[in-house]
Design a protein around this motif. Sequence first.
Motif: not given
Lengths: 386, 314
Positions: A46-53, A89-93
């Motif tokens: 999910i990329g940096w953004g998702g991981m940090l959030a 949503a994480v799964l969807a992303l």
Amino acid sequence: MEAPRHNRVLPALILAALVAWLGADLVSVAANRIVPGEGIATLDAIGWGGMLAGTLAMLSVAVLGFRPNPRKYRIAMAVTVATLMALPAVLALAAARQADSDMPQARLGIGPGFWVVLFVMLLAMIELRTRLGGSRLNGWALMFPVLLSWWLCLSWWLEPLALLQEFRGRSDQFVAAVLYHLALVGAAVGTSLLLGVALALAMRRFPALQRAGFGVLNFLQTIPSLALFGLLLAPLAWLAANVEWLSAIGVRGIGWAPALIALVGYSLLPMVRNTFVALSEVDPGVIDSARGMGMSRGQVFLQVRLPLALPVMLEGVRITTVQAIGLAAVAALIGAGGLGGFIFQGLGQAAMDLVLLGALPILGMALVADALLGALSERLRPGGAK
Amino acid sequence: MIELFDVTKRFGEETAVDGISLRVESGELCALVGTSGCGKSTTLRMINRLIEHSEGEIHIDGQPIRRFEEDTLRRRIGYVIQSTGLFPHWTVARNIGLVPRLLKWSPERIESRVDELMALLGLPRETFADKYPDQLSGGQAQRVGVARALAADPDILLMDEPFGALDPITREALQDELRELQARLHKTIVFVTHDMDEALRLADKLVVMDAGRIVQQGTPLELLHEPATPFVESMLGGDDRGLKEASLVTVGERMLALGPRLNATARVHRDATLRQALAVMFREHADRLTVIDDEDIPVGELSLQRLVGNTRHE
């Protein structure tokens, strides 16, 4: 007693969640149903953004556990619920990022990291609910947005999810299996409730029955379930062959008949034990005064002994139901159908997502039954309506 | 009036109550006292047929109790036990209304009776009616127990160590309340206790039991003056029994009414017991006390000699 200054449960839970979030595979991707999936870590999924959030959200819950007060707990609860809502949503992303036009058959599997985070955040929710001391109803109300979010994501954005694809392929079968499972459990619990109460009453009336009765029930409990199904096969087949009306209502050596008998057999011990103990352990002073005030035996039983025993009896129903929901899965092995069918099919085809399709609803049913009956028994506790 | 004629109870080989005869007059409080297992509770429970007697006869108002149907008999007799036996799943008001409901009174009549009893027992309706027994203190719960027993206005009250589980202060308060209630209601009460002080305070008639038999019966003062056996004497506290007697007699009964010399400075109320007066003398190092009434006006004098019952030198 002084309450601890810091909540120790939340940091421990969050630590486990973060380890899984940052260290384990979040999802897996397989080119098709046959090949094993390839694990993908959170950063790649999910990329940096998702991981940090995600990391920040979880950390904040742990931090709010220091020097806690009701306000902080409420904020932590809000963050936890939001996290649980964000998980689909994480799964969807992840699905969107992995989408590859070269591989239209690609399937998204849920990885260990995701499961751990989901599980831990649910635990955090339970911990927070306990701390906030809200009613059961409030607790369930909080689950509503979470379930809604899951339902929305599953409906629109999670097409590649393997679990969903397994479901799509057999949605009719799935609904039928859930209903069948429920019917089997309902019939087993209902029958054992009637039999169990009758047996418990008989044991109270004739104390000589107690030893023999509990002996037989304990023995039944120790027979492995598969062996019991096997043992029932021959006599039931014989009955079906020789008694016409039995075979007419569908009794066979395999199928629902042995499954029901076995489930009732296993259910009887907790049912009888709880009913017996519940009825016996009503405060003798209360019974004495009820008699002394001039209540008849029937009035004492119906107005005093039974209502006071009911919460403990319901505890027996709860244990029995949860146990039967699980055991009914095994009954699929003797052709009784139900959700166990998916589990054994999936095991046979090495399709873990099909196993999950059977196992997850069983888990859900057990949790719901447990919560509902637990709430009912709590509500019936003397003076507990307050 | 309750009469026992040569009543015996056997449990298998064991004889719990052995041929006792007893007569409790109407309006009298009769205390059965004895050590554990002496048969006093069994005796009590035979009166409302929670235990059936093996031999002899028990009469209530001249009628053998076996002539009544069990439940009908019990609804006519109030029953209070140590553990209160309140129904934990019923509110206080519903608990109190139990017997009237069994007797099929109208709801309005039950409600007004419950109100009346809650007022009588000092349980404000607003605070207590909707509480559950678990939310009450021990003393409050036993008040509810007594209110429940009185609900259908029975002539007879059976009380089985009703205050045994309470702390000493609450116990004394409830004993006082029971005395006041009894002065107003004049019930026929059989009261089982192992606490001799409680029995002496409350009883019109004292029955000492041992090993299933009645050892001695009489008024508290009769027993204190002439204990029939060493067992009764030890039950009455041995050498302490003088003090127990002192706590049964009031200052008013022994004082010299408004004597010529009222120079004693230490004071004691007319209704105090001799035991309390003795305590005041001890504390104040005085051998004379001025006796006062409710308005603090001296009404007499109590000397140590008069206190101990020696009036020759006055």
